[in-house]
Design an enzyme around this catalytic site. Structure first.
Site, mmCIF file in Angstrom:
data_model
loop_
_atom_site.group_PDB
_atom_site.id
_atom_site.type_symbol
_atom_site.label_atom_id
_atom_site.label_comp_id
_atom_site.label_asym_id
_atom_site.label_seq_id
_atom_site.Cartn_x
_atom_site.Cartn_y
_atom_site.Cartn_z
ATOM 1 N N HIS A 363 -13.465 -6.958 -35.882
ATOM 2 C CA HIS A 363 -12.835 -7.801 -34.854
ATOM 3 C C HIS A 363 -13.414 -9.199 -34.754
ATOM 4 C CE1 HIS A 363 -10.532 -4.531 -32.819
ATOM 5 N NE2 HIS A 363 -11.518 -3.793 -33.295
ATOM 6 N N LYS A 556 -9.648 -16.098 -20.350
ATOM 7 C CA LYS A 556 -10.255 -15.264 -21.388
ATOM 8 C C LYS A 556 -11.752 -15.400 -21.216
ATOM 9 C CE LYS A 556 -7.884 -17.918 -24.423
ATOM 10 N NZ LYS A 556 -7.134 -17.269 -25.489
ATOM 11 N N ARG A 557 -12.552 -14.590 -21.932
ATOM 12 C CA ARG A 557 -13.993 -14.765 -21.850
ATOM 13 C C ARG A 557 -14.362 -16.214 -22.172
ATOM 14 N NH1 ARG A 557 -17.308 -10.153 -21.065
ATOM 15 N NH2 ARG A 557 -18.977 -11.646 -21.416
ATOM 16 N N LYS A 562 -13.960 -20.471 -28.115
ATOM 17 C CA LYS A 562 -12.624 -20.455 -27.492
ATOM 18 C C LYS A 562 -12.275 -21.808 -26.865
ATOM 19 C CE LYS A 562 -12.940 -15.483 -26.376
ATOM 20 N NZ LYS A 562 -11.806 -14.831 -27.072
ATOM 21 N N THR A 667 -5.083 -11.610 -28.076
ATOM 22 C CA THR A 667 -3.973 -10.763 -27.666
ATOM 23 C C THR A 667 -3.318 -11.326 -26.402
ATOM 24 O OG1 THR A 667 -5.676 -9.341 -26.705
ATOM 25 C CG2 THR A 667 -4.622 -8.576 -28.718
ATOM 26 N N LYS A 671 0.681 -11.720 -24.756
ATOM 27 C CA LYS A 671 1.085 -11.376 -23.384
ATOM 28 C C LYS A 671 1.826 -12.537 -22.725
ATOM 29 C CE LYS A 671 -2.915 -8.401 -23.258
ATOM 30 N NZ LYS A 671 -4.365 -8.312 -22.989
#
Ligand code: 26W
Length: 821
Positions: A363, A556-557, A562, A667, A671
């Site tokens: 992952h 998100k985290r 990111k 992911t 969504k």
């Protein structure tokens, strides 16, 4: 159409009410007259739970009887969120419950909101596991999840003076969704020594002796499929001091405190979820968790197999075990140990069984996230396992040497043991060697692992061992449950809810893109969802946001890769620009609400600094009377699954802006698009496949490509780099104290200006800002925007976890669904 599934559902609301009242009065020992929303939640949950148990038992009996191959999904994280709403929808009786609750004076929304999230995970990996369980049950696969029953899930986040504060998440108080199985226990050994034994014929065996024993107790959670009676099992292990004589002796000897501390030490194993996401810290307790859970699960799986009296060689025909990242890699070693040391199989015979059984999913490519355990630690905690790892490595390296003679560098590179000080066990290599298939989670990611971190292994095994299975999401939770109005509108056009179990049917709504009435309803639903989120923001932060503004969401985290810092720097840029405008110019602007949410790992300083900056910018911007509704900056506290269910349906645009090549899949991107939000993103992870499906005109892509990232970093290292001029102005403004004490943000700025800008924030800044301007322009053309939204949703069929699970079943597990009459 529900009739055929409702054998154990509630035919009428009266039936539900009866069960509800019974539970309130007997199970909870309360009276209906002092029944608050929380008690009503328990009453409803218990009423539905009873129905699930019946199907759950039947499903387990059916699976035992038919004895088909089973799947075991080993994951240290299951980010389940709430269970009641999901159970009601999957059983198909939410409306019955709503009516019944109304009769009794409750609103179903208030009741559902009483439930505490089951937050046994960090982020993407844990939520993926939860979506997989939903799809495996829905598709009738005989499948079990195995995990740990943490007493504390991921911490609860509070924002105090703009800083993240972590509060323990004690969630088990009374959890109606779990069933303790005090009769299903496994003794788990730690420490001790591996003792060599040679019999008369010279046969050498090893026996693991001594050390200490901790007991694993099973807790089972029913997993209902949607529109099927299949109810699978998630088994979570809890640690307990073993009730052996040892404690008793201490007790009798008056060593009361020491007996109690032994007990506490044992219970510590399953006490808390490690809150690190993408960072390996090598802590002994984490290794203990991993072995505890792997050993208990494997014992359970082997026990079930042995009941069928089949030959060991049939094990891989009956059992598929999927490793969710390297966290359960010790299961490979444990199965080899069981087969060789306990069942007396020859090494080669056993190893073939092991490799035939396991599959490994990677992952992440981030080097700091790849697990390694120090050899001395492993030797101390699991002496026999270390020996087995050395043997696995020896035989593997011998094979490699045969194939590639005289390549000593290759041997050093692929060895499971890294020759550092201390030596380290490379878990990803062990997972590859012990599995028959290795997969990445999106096309780009699967290509990257083959050409970078696992390149040598592709050379050794050939390309067929490596494959891609692009991630997905369950449309039940992420459309039907989170966005019931949109789901209903879609169903009204498609003539029913079949799209929830065949998401490709969504393409049918493309016919209605030009239907004025449909567009209007579509837009209204988005506005309603935005109002709901605006209310949540008002209730939790006190800020008022305008629901007609463009809602721009990044949840998100928090992680440098990111790039929430890119987003907040962009927000500051926007703020400075607005400040410099005349009132006339301001009138032309599109009002925007920038919404952030996410947790930082408690020890991740830079991530916490980013949260702090977002909050400080919010304080300044939201209270600046020049700005008004033109810009609001919101940080939503304690982002979790149930908050996502409110946030996701309410976005106009969401941000998926990782440095190209760093986000394995993502992911939440799926969504958001499934809920009619457009996205701005880099060419990374599943964004690429989303673009392919929905077409380039429906997505806002920007930034450098993965293939250029290494070169850019090199250039930064050796030639330095010129800071983007707009970004320089942003930094100037921060440094001048616009957002409070500038020192607080110096390290964040320096990571870009002085330390090589590893995540390419400056390189991508211009392209990001320009693309955001395009977003503003396009948002003003509301009609076109809605058309993009509709046609994107129409093309999201590929991203259902139903498709994902079928791919795993076909190409990795070789299992068939179990037919249910
Ligand atoms: C050892 C510490 C640690 C803990 C968790 C290392 C790595 C992890 C996870 C693998 C991190 C994770 O959640 N990865 C995410 O997995 C999702 C599901 O495949 C992907 O969509 C995300 O892109 C990926 O970051």
């Amino acid at each position: 159409t529900w009739k055929k599934y409702s054998a154990t559902g509630f035919e009428h609301k009266e039936e539900f009410e009866q069960e509800f009242v019974r539970h309130i009065e007997t199970t909870l020992a309360r009276s209906l007259y002092n029944c608050d929303d929380l008690a009503a939640y328990y009453g409803t949950a218990l009423a539905f739970r009873d129905r699930l148990i019946i199907e759950w038992n039947k499903t387990q009996q059916r699976q035992t009887l038919l004895d088909q191959k089973r799947v075991y999904y080993l994951s240290l994280e299951f980010l389940m969120g709430r269970a009641l709403d999901n159970a009601m929808l999957n059983v198909g009786k939410k409306d019955t419950a709503r009516e019944g609750l109304e009769d009794l004076g409750f609103r179903i929304e208030d009741v559902v909101n009483q439930e505490h999230d089951a937050a046994l995970g960090n982020g993407g990996l844990g939520r993926l596991a939860a979506c997989f369980l939903d799809s495996m049950a829905t598709l009738n696969y005989p499948a079990w999840g195995y995990g740990l029953r943490y007493r504390y899930g991921i911490f609860k986040q509070e924002i105090v003076d703009g800083y993240q504060v972590e509060i323990p998440d004690y969630w088990l108080d009374f959890n109606p969704w779990e069933f303790p199985r005090h009769d299903i226990t496994v003794d788990i050994q730690f420490y001790g020594q591996s003792v060599r034994h040679e019999d008369e014929d010279g046969r050498v065996t090893y026996n693991w002796q001594g050390g200490e024993i901790v007991q694993a107790v099973a807790y089972d959670v029913p997993i209902p499929g949607y529109g099927t009676t299949t109810t699978n099992n998630l088994r979570l292990w809890s640690s307990k001091a073993s009730s052996g004589e040892f404690d008793f002796q201490k007790f009798n000897a008056g060593e009361y405190e020491s007996a109690v501390s032994d007990q506490q030490r044992a219970e510590t194993i399953s006490a808390v979820l490690y809150p690190n996401d993408n960072l390996d810290r090598g802590k002994e307790l984490r290794l203990k968790q991993q072995y505890f859970w792997c050993a208990a699960s494997l014992y359970d799986i082997v026990r079930r197999f042995k009941k069928t009296n089949r030959a060991w060689l049939e094990f891989p025909d009956q059992v598929a075990i999927q490793l969710n990242d390297t966290h359960p890699t010790l299961a490979i070693v444990e199965l080899q140990r069981i087969l060789v040391d306990q069942e007396g199989l020859e090494w080669d015979e056993a190893w073939k069984i092991v490799v035939g059984t396991f599959g490994y999913t990677n992952h992440t490519v981030l080097p700091e996230a790849l697990e390694k355990w120090s050899v001395p630690l492993m030797e101390h905690l699991l002496p026999r396992h270390l020996q087995i790892i050395y043997d696995i490595n020896l035989f593997f390296l011998q094979d490699v040497e045969k194939k590639f003679p005289d390549d000593r560098d290759l041997l050093a590179r692929v060895s499971i043991i890294e020759e550092s000080r201390p030596k380290m066990v490379r878990m990803a290599y062990l997972a590859i060697i012990g599995s028959h298939k290795v997969n990445g989670v999106a096309e780009l990611h699967s290509d990257l692992i083959k050409t970078t971190i696992f390149k040598d292994f592709v050379n050794i095994y050939g390309p067929d061992k490596f494959t891609n299975v692009t991630n997905g999401i369950t449309p039940r939770r992420w459309l039907h449950q989170a966005n019931p109005r949109l789901s209903k509108l879609i169903a009204s056009k498609l003539g029913g809810y079949d799209f929830l179990t065949d998401l490709t049917l969504l393409d049918g709504i493309e016919h209605f893109v030009d239907d004025k009435e449909f567009r209007k309803e579509w837009a209204e639903i988005k506005t309603e969802n935005k109002k709901r989120l605006a209310k949540h923001i008002k209730d939790t932060t006190g800020y008022t946001v305008n629901p007609t503004a463009l809602f721009d969401v990044q949840v998100k985290r928090i992680h440098e890769y990111k790039r929430q810092q890119l987003n907040i720097f962009g927000v500051i840029h926007r703020y400075l620009k607005i400040k410099s405008m005349t009132p006339e110019e301001r009138k032309k602007l599109v009002p925007r609400v920038s919404i952030f949410g996410g947790k930082a790992a408690p020890g991740y300083w830079m991530a916490k600094t980013i949260i702090h900056l977002i909050n400080k910018v919010g304080q300044v911007v939201n209270n600046d009377s020049d700005i008004g509704d033109l810009l609001k900056v919101i940080f939503i506290e304690d982002y979790n699954v149930s908050k996502a269910e409110i946030i996701v349906p309410a976005s106009d645009i969401s941000e998926h802006i990782s440095t190209a090549g760093t986000e394995a899949s993502g992911t939440s991107n799926m969504k958001f698009v499934l809920n009619g939000g457009l996205i701005i993103g880099t060419c990374d992870g599943a964004n690429i496949e989303i673009t392919r499906e929905i077409t380039e005109s429906n997505i806002f892509l920007f930034g450098n490509l993965a293939e250029d990232v290494e070169n850019l970093r090199e250039t930064h290292r050796y030639k330095g780099f010129t800071l983007d001029e707009d970004l320089a102005k942003v930094f100037e403004s921060i440094r001048s104290g616009t957002f409070g004490d500038a020192n607080a943000f110096e390290s964040l700025i320096a990571s870009i200006t002085d330390h090589g800008d590893y995540y390419l924030v400056s390189d991508d800044f211009k392209s990001y800002i320009q693309t955001q301007e395009l977003v503003d322009e396009d948002f003003q053309k509301q009609d076109e925007w809605i058309a993009k939204s509709i046609s994107s949703v129409a093309r999201m069929g590929f991203f259902s976890t139903d498709r994902v699970i079928d791919e795993y079943a076909e190409s990795i597990w070789n299992v068939e669904p179990l037919v249910v009459e």
